[in-house]
Motif scaffolding. Structure first.
Motif, PDB file in Angstrom:
ATOM      1  N   ARG A 186       0.842  -1.212   0.000  1.00  0.00           N
ATOM      2  CA  ARG A 186       0.000   0.000   0.000  1.00  0.00           C
ATOM      3  C   ARG A 186       0.875   1.261   0.000  1.00  0.00           C
ATOM      4  O   ARG A 186       0.609   2.220  -0.731  1.00  0.00           O
ATOM      5  CB  ARG A 186      -0.889  -0.018   1.236  1.00  0.00           C
ATOM      6  CG  ARG A 186      -1.954   1.059   1.295  1.00  0.00           C
ATOM      7  CD  ARG A 186      -3.162   0.660   0.523  1.00  0.00           C
ATOM      8  NE  ARG A 186      -4.221   1.657   0.718  1.00  0.00           N
ATOM      9  CZ  ARG A 186      -5.164   1.889  -0.167  1.00  0.00           C
ATOM     10  NH1 ARG A 186      -5.194   1.216  -1.301  1.00  0.00           N
ATOM     11  NH2 ARG A 186      -6.100   2.785   0.067  1.00  0.00           N
ATOM     12  N   GLN A 222       2.446   1.541  -3.461  1.00  0.00           N
ATOM     13  CA  GLN A 222       1.466   1.888  -4.482  1.00  0.00           C
ATOM     14  C   GLN A 222       1.112   3.377  -4.449  1.00  0.00           C
ATOM     15  O   GLN A 222       0.998   4.035  -5.494  1.00  0.00           O
ATOM     16  CB  GLN A 222       0.189   1.059  -4.288  1.00  0.00           C
ATOM     17  CG  GLN A 222      -0.906   1.357  -5.324  1.00  0.00           C
ATOM     18  CD  GLN A 222      -2.201   0.625  -5.005  1.00  0.00           C
ATOM     19  OE1 GLN A 222      -2.309  -0.082  -4.013  1.00  0.00           O
ATOM     20  NE2 GLN A 222      -3.205   0.798  -5.853  1.00  0.00           N
ATOM     21  N   LEU A 223       0.971   3.921  -3.234  1.00  0.00           N
ATOM     22  CA  LEU A 223       0.531   5.307  -3.077  1.00  0.00           C
ATOM     23  C   LEU A 223       1.686   6.274  -2.818  1.00  0.00           C
ATOM     24  O   LEU A 223       1.456   7.483  -2.716  1.00  0.00           O
ATOM     25  CB  LEU A 223      -0.489   5.395  -1.938  1.00  0.00           C
ATOM     26  CG  LEU A 223      -1.746   4.517  -2.100  1.00  0.00           C
ATOM     27  CD1 LEU A 223      -2.632   4.626  -0.870  1.00  0.00           C
ATOM     28  CD2 LEU A 223      -2.519   4.914  -3.350  1.00  0.00           C
ATOM     29  N   GLN A 241       7.223   5.905  -4.593  1.00  0.00           N
ATOM     30  CA  GLN A 241       6.218   5.108  -5.284  1.00  0.00           C
ATOM     31  C   GLN A 241       6.885   4.119  -6.243  1.00  0.00           C
ATOM     32  O   GLN A 241       7.793   4.463  -6.992  1.00  0.00           O
ATOM     33  CB  GLN A 241       5.266   6.022  -6.065  1.00  0.00           C
ATOM     34  CG  GLN A 241       4.061   5.285  -6.660  1.00  0.00           C
ATOM     35  CD  GLN A 241       3.124   6.227  -7.400  1.00  0.00           C
ATOM     36  OE1 GLN A 241       3.578   7.080  -8.165  1.00  0.00           O
ATOM     37  NE2 GLN A 241       1.833   6.096  -7.169  1.00  0.00           N
ATOM     38  N   ASP A 242       6.410   2.878  -6.197  1.00  0.00           N
ATOM     39  CA  ASP A 242       6.971   1.840  -7.054  1.00  0.00           C
ATOM     40  C   ASP A 242       5.871   0.803  -7.275  1.00  0.00           C
ATOM     41  O   ASP A 242       5.667  -0.099  -6.453  1.00  0.00           O
ATOM     42  CB  ASP A 242       8.191   1.203  -6.393  1.00  0.00           C
ATOM     43  CG  ASP A 242       8.918   0.218  -7.310  1.00  0.00           C
ATOM     44  OD1 ASP A 242       8.274  -0.316  -8.229  1.00  0.00           O
ATOM     45  OD2 ASP A 242      10.124  -0.008  -7.082  1.00  0.00           O
ATOM     46  N   LEU A 243       5.157   0.893  -8.396  1.00  0.00           N
ATOM     47  CA  LEU A 243       4.004   0.035  -8.644  1.00  0.00           C
ATOM     48  C   LEU A 243       4.409  -1.420  -8.883  1.00  0.00           C
ATOM     49  O   LEU A 243       3.665  -2.344  -8.522  1.00  0.00           O
ATOM     50  CB  LEU A 243       3.205   0.558  -9.835  1.00  0.00           C
ATOM     51  CG  LEU A 243       2.615   1.968  -9.659  1.00  0.00           C
ATOM     52  CD1 LEU A 243       1.802   2.357 -10.886  1.00  0.00           C
ATOM     53  CD2 LEU A 243       1.745   2.032  -8.404  1.00  0.00           C
ATOM     54  N   ALA A 253       5.102  -2.806  -5.519  1.00  0.00           N
ATOM     55  CA  ALA A 253       3.829  -2.913  -4.810  1.00  0.00           C
ATOM     56  C   ALA A 253       3.107  -4.202  -5.188  1.00  0.00           C
ATOM     57  O   ALA A 253       2.578  -4.921  -4.325  1.00  0.00           O
ATOM     58  CB  ALA A 253       2.953  -1.706  -5.117  1.00  0.00           C
ATOM     59  N   LYS A 254       3.091  -4.499  -6.488  1.00  0.00           N
ATOM     60  CA  LYS A 254       2.413  -5.709  -6.954  1.00  0.00           C
ATOM     61  C   LYS A 254       3.055  -6.960  -6.355  1.00  0.00           C
ATOM     62  O   LYS A 254       2.368  -7.925  -5.992  1.00  0.00           O
ATOM     63  CB  LYS A 254       2.453  -5.768  -8.473  1.00  0.00           C
ATOM     64  CG  LYS A 254       1.619  -6.896  -9.055  1.00  0.00           C
ATOM     65  CD  LYS A 254       1.567  -6.818 -10.576  1.00  0.00           C
ATOM     66  CE  LYS A 254       0.694  -7.937 -11.144  1.00  0.00           C
ATOM     67  NZ  LYS A 254       0.611  -7.872 -12.626  1.00  0.00           N
ATOM     68  N   TYR A 291       1.854  -7.248  -2.773  1.00  0.00           N
ATOM     69  CA  TYR A 291       0.465  -7.702  -2.739  1.00  0.00           C
ATOM     70  C   TYR A 291       0.406  -9.215  -2.988  1.00  0.00           C
ATOM     71  O   TYR A 291      -0.336  -9.943  -2.320  1.00  0.00           O
ATOM     72  CB  TYR A 291      -0.373  -6.981  -3.800  1.00  0.00           C
ATOM     73  CG  TYR A 291      -0.858  -5.614  -3.399  1.00  0.00           C
ATOM     74  CD1 TYR A 291      -1.565  -5.421  -2.212  1.00  0.00           C
ATOM     75  CD2 TYR A 291      -0.635  -4.507  -4.218  1.00  0.00           C
ATOM     76  CE1 TYR A 291      -2.019  -4.160  -1.842  1.00  0.00           C
ATOM     77  CE2 TYR A 291      -1.084  -3.239  -3.860  1.00  0.00           C
ATOM     78  CZ  TYR A 291      -1.781  -3.075  -2.671  1.00  0.00           C
ATOM     79  OH  TYR A 291      -2.239  -1.825  -2.316  1.00  0.00           O
TER      80      TYR A 291
END
Length: 362
Positions: A320, A323-324, A330-332, A335-336, A339
């Motif tokens: 989280r 992602q935000l 931030q590092d999408l 983040a994935k 998750y």
């Protein structure tokens, strides 16, 4: 975006109460078998000198010498040496050899270990019914030599009844046996039974949180890091006791410092919800570095269910933050990955947290 799907409900009752066996109680200490062998009184004093300074030898050599000394004592008719040889193999994880040795013995400590091994399937195909029979023999014995094993045997039998493994399911019988094993909070009794009673009263319907708080308090006072973490949550949310943030953080932090991963996961959540995002991200990153649930369980004595849940919580909040861009860059992609880790460790917890996030509650 949905990362996980919900699974069965009622999971806390069924999974969290999947208990582990009580380790063999020692009459005087928790020393290893090599330390015990080194203290054996013998006229062969020269042979014992190698254990007085064990750092000068590697582990394999120590084992070889211990085995040799025990063999001599067995041939001399020492009944304790026969058990110690089996326990030496057991502590090394050589379960098949340990089983053969214990089965040659008639002492109660060997009987106890056989009960554990048959129940848990260590070195032999699982035979819970036979494991239960060994524990019942210990509990029903009037021999003074069985006395120090009875609390642990009663805990293990309670475990069999709560799991319905080797006997019928009976919460009432498990509760009765755990009362015997817990012995009014006696620190020399079964601390696992004290924690188990706390969990039982939290899991049954209706819950009895005052009794749960009492037993977790007893177990915590006797050294249980699992109960210490649960006490922190009871104080945090006012379950079974008036809400007390100071006491909650004290319990959670102390349990966390002692290796309780469930407490660590809840501390990550606490930091995140209070918008201490940098602290939440930094702590979550450290917590999730080691996700070997079984290894952590072996090292801490905590239940794998709660370890996996704590790791899933820390992984989700780390994702989280990434992602935000909260408390970290931030590092999408990262983040994935976090998750996915949360879902792998505990799909139910990850799904619950995702649902809360989708409704703007976190």
């Amino acid at each position: 975006m949905s990362f996980c799907q919900h699974t069965e409900k009622g999971r806390i009752t069924k999974k969290a109460m999947k208990l582990t066996s009580e380790p063999l109680p020692q009459k005087h200490s928790r020393e290893t078998i090599l330390q015990t062998v080194s203290k054996l009184h013998s006229s062969e004093s020269e042979e014992l000198k190698w254990l007085a300074n064990p750092e000068t030898y590697n582990h394999e050599l120590l084992l070889e010498k211990a085995e040799s000394l025990l063999e001599k004592r067995i041939k001399a008719g020492d009944p304790l040496a026969s058990f110690l040889k089996g326990q030496l193999y057991f502590e090394e994880g050589w379960y098949e050899e340990a089983l053969l040795q214990f089965e040659q013995n008639t002492d109660f400590q060997s009987m106890y270990q056989l009960g554990v091994m048959y129940y848990d399937g260590l070195g032999v195909p699982p035979n819970p019914k036979k494991g239960v029979e060994y524990m019942e023999k210990i509990i029903n014995s009037n021999s003074p030599k069985a006395r120090h094993l009875k609390f642990a045997a009663a805990y293990n039998l309670g475990r069999a009844y709560i799991e319905g493994c080797g006997t019928e399911i009976s919460e009432e019988e498990a509760e009765r046996l755990w009362f015997i094993a817990a012995d009014h909070g006696n620190p020399k009794a079964s601390i696992k039974a004290q924690t188990a009673l706390g969990m039982l009263y939290s899991a049954r319907h209706p819950k009895d949180l005052k009794k749960a708080f009492f037993w977790h308090s007893e177990a915590c006072g006797n050294g249980s890091i699992e109960s210490q973490g649960i006490l922190g949550l009871m104080y945090l949310y006012g379950h079974g006791v008036p809400q007390n943030l100071k006491a909650a953080l004290e319990c959670l932090n102390q349990a966390s410092d002692r290796g309780n991963v469930y407490a660590k996961g809840h501390l990550v959540e606490y930091y995140y919800k209070r918008k201490f995002f940098t602290k939440a991200a930094e702590f979550a990153r450290r917590v999730t570095e080691n996700d070997d649930v079984e290894g952590i369980a072996k090292a801490t004595g905590c239940l794998p269910f709660y370890i996996a849940r704590g790791l899933a919580m820390a992984s989700f909040y780390m994702a989280r933050c990434l992602q935000l861009g909260l408390g970290t860059q931030q590092d999408l992609v990262a983040a994935k990955k976090y998750y996915s880790k949360a879902c792998r460790l505990d799909p139910d917890t990850a799904a619950d947290l995702e649902l809360m996030a989708n409704h703007g509650r976190i």
